[in-house]
Design a protein around this motif. Sequence first.
Motif, PDB file in Angstrom:
ATOM      1  N   TYR A  66       0.840  -1.197   0.000  1.00  0.00           N
ATOM      2  CA  TYR A  66       0.000   0.000   0.000  1.00  0.00           C
ATOM      3  C   TYR A  66       0.877   1.249   0.000  1.00  0.00           C
ATOM      4  CZ  TYR A  66      -3.362   3.579   1.137  1.00  0.00           C
ATOM      5  OH  TYR A  66      -4.127   4.714   1.089  1.00  0.00           O
ATOM      6  N   ALA A  67       1.802   1.327   0.936  1.00  0.00           N
ATOM      7  CA  ALA A  67       2.646   2.529   1.092  1.00  0.00           C
ATOM      8  C   ALA A  67       3.552   2.720  -0.116  1.00  0.00           C
ATOM      9  CB  ALA A  67       3.483   2.405   2.363  1.00  0.00           C
ATOM     10  N   HIS A  95      -6.471  -3.234   2.990  1.00  0.00           N
ATOM     11  CA  HIS A  95      -5.761  -2.007   2.621  1.00  0.00           C
ATOM     12  C   HIS A  95      -6.460  -1.245   1.494  1.00  0.00           C
ATOM     13  CE1 HIS A  95      -4.219  -5.244   0.171  1.00  0.00           C
ATOM     14  NE2 HIS A  95      -3.597  -4.408  -0.626  1.00  0.00           N
ATOM     15  N   PRO A  99      -7.717   2.454   4.661  1.00  0.00           N
ATOM     16  CA  PRO A  99      -7.118   3.779   4.408  1.00  0.00           C
ATOM     17  C   PRO A  99      -8.162   4.829   4.027  1.00  0.00           C
ATOM     18  CG  PRO A  99      -5.755   2.087   3.445  1.00  0.00           C
ATOM     19  CD  PRO A  99      -7.010   1.402   3.919  1.00  0.00           C
ATOM     20  N   ILE A 104      -5.874   7.356   6.075  1.00  0.00           N
ATOM     21  CA  ILE A 104      -4.476   6.997   6.308  1.00  0.00           C
ATOM     22  C   ILE A 104      -3.588   7.540   5.199  1.00  0.00           C
ATOM     23  CG2 ILE A 104      -2.857   5.068   6.491  1.00  0.00           C
ATOM     24  CD1 ILE A 104      -5.170   3.425   7.662  1.00  0.00           C
ATOM     25  N   ASP A 106       0.911   8.151   4.443  1.00  0.00           N
ATOM     26  CA  ASP A 106       2.196   7.544   4.794  1.00  0.00           C
ATOM     27  C   ASP A 106       2.731   8.032   6.140  1.00  0.00           C
ATOM     28  OD1 ASP A 106       2.442   5.857   2.670  1.00  0.00           O
ATOM     29  OD2 ASP A 106       3.611   7.243   1.443  1.00  0.00           O
ATOM     30  N   ASP A 108       0.770   9.226   8.910  1.00  0.00           N
ATOM     31  CA  ASP A 108      -0.152   9.091  10.048  1.00  0.00           C
ATOM     32  C   ASP A 108      -0.009   7.698  10.654  1.00  0.00           C
ATOM     33  OD1 ASP A 108      -2.153   9.214  11.902  1.00  0.00           O
ATOM     34  OD2 ASP A 108      -3.781   9.539  10.470  1.00  0.00           O
ATOM     35  N   SER A 111      -3.198   6.074  12.804  1.00  0.00           N
ATOM     36  CA  SER A 111      -4.265   5.542  11.951  1.00  0.00           C
ATOM     37  C   SER A 111      -3.771   4.329  11.165  1.00  0.00           C
ATOM     38  CB  SER A 111      -4.773   6.609  10.983  1.00  0.00           C
ATOM     39  OG  SER A 111      -5.441   7.619  11.679  1.00  0.00           O
ATOM     40  N   ARG A 112      -2.527   4.368  10.722  1.00  0.00           N
ATOM     41  CA  ARG A 112      -1.949   3.248   9.975  1.00  0.00           C
ATOM     42  C   ARG A 112      -1.910   1.994  10.849  1.00  0.00           C
ATOM     43  NH1 ARG A 112       2.552   0.578   8.691  1.00  0.00           N
ATOM     44  NH2 ARG A 112       3.033   0.175   6.512  1.00  0.00           N
ATOM     45  N   THR A 113      -1.506   2.142  12.105  1.00  0.00           N
ATOM     46  CA  THR A 113      -1.462   1.013  13.037  1.00  0.00           C
ATOM     47  C   THR A 113      -2.861   0.471  13.288  1.00  0.00           C
ATOM     48  OG1 THR A 113       0.508   1.928  14.089  1.00  0.00           O
ATOM     49  CG2 THR A 113      -0.724   0.294  15.354  1.00  0.00           C
ATOM     50  N   GLY A 141       4.585  -3.784   6.633  1.00  0.00           N
ATOM     51  CA  GLY A 141       3.205  -4.188   6.921  1.00  0.00           C
ATOM     52  C   GLY A 141       2.885  -5.560   6.340  1.00  0.00           C
TER      53      GLY A 141
END
Length: 164
Positions: A66-67, A95, A99, A104, A106, A108, A111-113, A141
């Motif tokens: 995703y990232a 994912h 997001p 979400i 890259d 934050d 929120s990502r967790t 991830g």
Amino acid sequence: MREEIQPYFFERRNSDMYKNSEGYADPTAARAIGQVMKEYKANQKKIWRKQYEMKNQSKVYVVSKYAGDIDKNVADAIKACRYLIDKKKQPIASHLMYPAILGIGDTDMESRTLGLMYGLSLLAMCDEVYVFETKSGLSEGMEQEVREAKKLGKPIKFIKMEEI
């Protein structure tokens, strides 16, 4: 007292025979209606069987990037989901969902967790896990999702994005 108007031309009386509006037996209408009902029930059975099969397809957790290049990675995840649908499997791609819900990005991390934890809870409900690898390897991830799948004893299949 006013005579009640019959809502249907044919009505079914005490016997199994259909009668017309004048009260005479009408076996032709009875056979025609019987055939229509038989075809309707057969068609409904096909629909119910297909719905049952769809509901009971193997649920597959999709692990993909995703990232980074988010637009490309989202397109790849959608492509992976289509690949699974074509294989008669039900893709679960957290994912693609969290997001958008959590906003979400890259940077934050909170929120990502949260999104990752929600995804891992979905992974626990899936029957198997497909990891869609790119040339750049697995992200942090993705590695966490693979570790969780191994811990839960889920079957894992690795597929190269270039192959689909």
